[in-house]
Each structure stands twice: as C-alpha cells, then as structure tokens.
Design an enzyme around this catalytic site. Sequence first.
Site, mmCIF file in Angstrom:
data_model
loop_
_atom_site.group_PDB
_atom_site.id
_atom_site.type_symbol
_atom_site.label_atom_id
_atom_site.label_comp_id
_atom_site.label_asym_id
_atom_site.label_seq_id
_atom_site.Cartn_x
_atom_site.Cartn_y
_atom_site.Cartn_z
ATOM 1 N N LYS B 96 -2.238 8.648 -15.383
ATOM 2 C CA LYS B 96 -1.141 8.946 -14.470
ATOM 3 C C LYS B 96 -0.402 7.625 -14.271
ATOM 4 O O LYS B 96 -0.951 6.674 -13.709
ATOM 5 C CB LYS B 96 -1.667 9.465 -13.136
ATOM 6 C CG LYS B 96 -0.530 9.791 -12.181
ATOM 7 C CD LYS B 96 -1.004 10.100 -10.776
ATOM 8 C CE LYS B 96 0.121 9.806 -9.812
ATOM 9 N NZ LYS B 96 -0.294 9.896 -8.411
ATOM 10 N N GLY B 157 1.970 9.851 0.578
ATOM 11 C CA GLY B 157 1.292 9.790 1.873
ATOM 12 C C GLY B 157 2.147 10.207 3.057
ATOM 13 O O GLY B 157 1.671 10.232 4.183
ATOM 14 N N ALA B 184 2.692 13.899 -4.847
ATOM 15 C CA ALA B 184 3.006 13.057 -3.689
ATOM 16 C C ALA B 184 3.890 13.746 -2.653
ATOM 17 O O ALA B 184 4.779 14.528 -2.986
ATOM 18 C CB ALA B 184 3.674 11.754 -4.103
ATOM 19 N N GLY B 185 3.601 13.427 -1.401
ATOM 20 C CA GLY B 185 4.413 13.882 -0.284
ATOM 21 C C GLY B 185 3.947 15.180 0.355
ATOM 22 O O GLY B 185 4.460 15.590 1.388
ATOM 23 N N ASN B 206 -3.569 13.952 -2.145
ATOM 24 C CA ASN B 206 -4.747 13.165 -1.756
ATOM 25 C C ASN B 206 -4.826 13.044 -0.237
ATOM 26 O O ASN B 206 -5.688 13.637 0.404
ATOM 27 C CB ASN B 206 -4.655 11.766 -2.415
ATOM 28 C CG ASN B 206 -5.916 10.938 -2.201
ATOM 29 O OD1 ASN B 206 -6.777 11.258 -1.384
ATOM 30 N ND2 ASN B 206 -6.077 9.873 -2.935
ATOM 31 N N THR B 207 -3.844 12.335 0.348
ATOM 32 C CA THR B 207 -3.907 12.024 1.772
ATOM 33 C C THR B 207 -4.038 13.267 2.650
ATOM 34 O O THR B 207 -4.804 13.264 3.617
ATOM 35 C CB THR B 207 -2.639 11.241 2.192
ATOM 36 O OG1 THR B 207 -2.473 10.169 1.269
ATOM 37 C CG2 THR B 207 -2.769 10.676 3.584
#
Lengths: 339, 257
Positions: B96, B157, B184-185, B206-207
């Site tokens: 990635k 994040g 992301a986001g 992830n977050t």
Amino acid sequence: MTKVTIIGAGVVGLCVATELAERDTDITVIDRGFSPGSRNCSWWAGGMLAPWCEGESAEEPVVRLGQKAMNWWENNTGQVQRKGSLVVALGRDQTELARFGRRTSNFKEVDSEEISKLEPDLAERFSKGLLFAEEGHLAPRLALQTLKARLVQKGVSFIQEEVLSLHERSFETVNELTIDCRGLAAQDSLPDLRGVKGEMLILSSPDVCLSRPVRLLHPRIPLYIVPRGDGIFMLGATMIETNDRQRITARSMLELLSAAYAINPAFGEAEIVEIGVDARPAFPDNLPRIARRGNFIHVNGLFRHGFLLAPAMARMVAEMIFENKKPELMDENHAEWRG
Amino acid sequence: MRHFYGTTLANPLMLGTAKYPSPAILADAFKRSGASVATVSLRRESGIDLAGQDFWQMVRQLGVHILPNTAGCHTVKEAVTTAHMAREMFDTPWIKLEVIGEEDTLQPDVFGLVEAARILSKEGFQVFPYTTEDLIVADRLLNAGCEVLMPWGAPIGSGLGLNNTFGLRTLRAHFPDTPLVVDAGIGLPSHACAAMELGYDAVLLNTAVAKAGDPAAMAQAFANAISAGKAAAQANPIEKRDMAVPSTPVIGKAFLS
C-alpha cells in the site's frame, strides 16, 4: 523458613521481595546489573500512579488494582506526591479531551482559571482540562533505591550476576522457591512475552514549575510530563511495537520535544539531561500474569504499569505462596496449581 | 468480478493493525469483522531492523492477507526503500503506497505517488496507491502500472466519512474494471456502507475500529454495514431524481407547457 531466590531487581523483583520479607523467608535477590539501575526497565519509568487516567486505554484490572499502589508506595518508601494529575489538550484537540473524559472516571473538569491556580505556568495556555485529584506520582529511581535499602536492612542479600538461562542453572531445590522477575529477559521461559519500545527524555528546565504530572492529549502524539523537583522533568513516552531498545529515533525526539514546547515554550530552553530507551515486557492482552511451574514462579508483563501494578502483583505472589490463594491474574496453564 | 492482482477477497474489509489497546483486542476485532486483509505499517512500528518480530508474528497468525504500507513516508525514495523492506519482511509483492505531502492533513503527494508507483510496478510490486479522488491522478496511476486505486474518503484518522461522493462516484464510473477501495477517513459504519453502495470493491479503515471504546464490537458493526452496502450495490439501487413522485394527479394538466 522459606528460602526464596528472586531473579531481577527491577520494580517487580523489589516489590515481591518487600512483600515476602514481611513473612518468614530467607530472600536472595539476583540482578545482572548494579541494581536498581539503567538495565532495569523501571529505571526509565514515569512514576505516575494514575489508575483512573490509565483507564482510558487499559482494562478494568489495571484501574482497580492500581488504586492500591499509592498507599503501598507511601508505606514502603514515604515518597508519594499526592497532587493529582492534570490532563489538557490544545485548542484544536478539544474533542480528545471530551473523549478522554468519557473513557475515564473520578475526575473533575477545570477551566482556564482553575488551571492557572493549580499550575501557574500553564496559565492562559489551556481553556479546559481534567483534574484527577486522587492520583499521585513518585520519583522512580529514588523509590527503587529506598526499597532496596530497606530490604538490605531486613537482611535480604543482593547478588550481581547475569542469569542467562534458568535451565542452565539449578534452582530446583526442595523447599526453595525461585521467582523470576526478569521482565523482557524472561522471553526464554515465557514465549508470548513481547517488548514494547518506550523512549523518554529527562529535561532540566529551571524556568518551568509544575507540581503534578501533566498529560497532553493529541490524536497522534500523546505525551506526559512528570515533575521530579528542582527543575527536572521526565518527558515520555513513546509506545512502539518492537523489542528494539537501542536508541531513540529523531522522529520520536522531535515529537516529544514539540509536545513539551506546546505545553510551555519555556521548555525550548531546557537542557536534555538524559535520553532513555527500553522495552516494556507485555503479554498479548497487555495485562500482567503470574505463572507457576513447580518451584518456579514467573511474574511478568506489567507493560507500562510497573509502579502501578507491581504492589498488587507482589501481594498476589505472597498470598499464593503462604495462603495457597489463587492469584487473580494467573496464566492459563493451571496444571501446576495446587489449590 | 474485480480482483486484486489475481486475488479475490472473501470479505471486502481491509483493517489496519495500529493503535489498538492490545494485540489481544486486535485479534478479536479481526475475528469479529471477518476482515480479509490486514494492513501493517513498517516505519512507525518496527524501527530500523526486524526486531518487531513478535508483533508481526501475531499479525501473521490472524490468517489474513498482509498488506504492508509505507505510512509516514514523505518522499519517493523513502517510500521505495520502505517497500523493499516490506517485501523482504512479509514475503509479499503487495504494497500500500503512501507518499505523504503535508503533515497536518496527511494528504497524499500525488506527484510523488505516481513516480513511486512507476518505480515499484517496474520492480514487480503490486501497488495499492493511497490517492485522492482526482480523476487525472487516477489515470496516471493506472498508466504507471497500478491495477488497484485507493482514493481517500477524508483525511486519515479524521472520521469525516466520504467528503466528496460526487468525485468517488465519478471515479467508479470512469474505471468500471478497476478495483476501487475507499481508504482513510471512515468514522462510522454508515460511511463504509455508503462506499459499498457506490459500487466500491472494498473499504480500508483502522482508527474507527482501533480507537472505539469497544473495538471488537465496532468491527462487527462495520462488517454488518459493509455487507449491507455490498448487497445494496448488487441489488441495483434506484436512481435519484429531481422530480418527486407526484402526489396529485397530473393527467389533464398541461405539464409540457
């Protein structure tokens, strides 16, 4: 009289020795370095006794067992500062503060005015904070040295020797217990133990005065500063999933120092007294464990909670040996458990 | 069916491995989410050597595809070096690719990204580029050898969700054969569901899971949302219209006047 050999004179070894020394025991403590010293991971600890703050990311036993730590350290060293801890965030990170509050308990919200009364050197810098009034802190090195001095007075003997492998050495004597408190060095006996690298700095900054630990919340780089008195501050600590404990990276140093600078720009003038790097011993759930294998007892995995949890773990070891009580945090292999 | 460099994913969730309260909770989150890919960050986590083996060993035991990333890299050279390390460490051609352009928003440097993608693709890497929803950049990445695109929903994040659904939809329409992943986001399961409804092939996050109060329960919630979104996309949703379904009869009115 029970003969006990404790391997490792970091915070766990010394707390276990202190608990056992109150019973009918003949204790020898073996450590590879001049202990307590820089080869013990606890030498680099922050020394915060902050069970409620830790609840933000730690599991319930840490919060509950950690609450016993303050009295234990007060009784055994007389050095606990009971001034609470203060949690703050910079303007744009206010949501972090709200979240921290939701995840923890036993604090009160303080505004700018209250913060400046608590910590005049943070006046005007933060509009809101959380005060965990019942928490405390201590100076880890002094506390460890005090424990050792008291143990020596009680007749505990200390030997400097490197125990490379438990199996090469014959500790297996009838009626003699060996308690392994080696931290990460015990990976040879505890295969699921891993290291979590931590980096910290000690700063001398006579221009700044803080009377309690301050935690600065940040989505990427959370940090704490613990005052050690006389203008000395401990700045910590990174958490990186690696056993490597060689050196600090430039990135970590930059992040730690920028966060300190954000708390008070006067830290820009601070002198860097020491750079500390070590790896915390941790099990996969980041909770500590007691494991018993015949006459061997392993106490390990205290992760970032050495000073907070060592007293409770030491008490459990003593109760297991002398009262045949099953420890709350026993490892899953109970085959050797007599109770 | 669109595949990722020849691999068909059993589950369209790709889950990151950073910032969990403990490795045990991480493993639980993977189990509950059914995620089929684990992203791992080299630079931040492992230092300069392979010392962080214990953690990686645990990640390997999850039994999912490993997608190493170049998180934290700001230059082409740094990203390429990190990719080399990753290939050696995880024995996979997957990477990635992140080339960060700005520290505050962690926005991709799309110029560096295209260059690094070209270098790595030539070297045999199978590149998953973390990009914006920009159409032209997407085109350049495909020309550089990428066979997958990973546009952001919002900054890493931030939890803001899909900031530009128009852009993401356009990307889907322009590249009907390319596997697309919103990376992301993502903050809520509804964001992930919306990405799947747009016809995206997977979601990477992830977050939103790792920092949730109960990561494993949140992972399960994401699994449910992603499966709902995927089913909706396959069920051919109705189009949006400007015109309401009339509530009063229109017959006999001069509606063409």
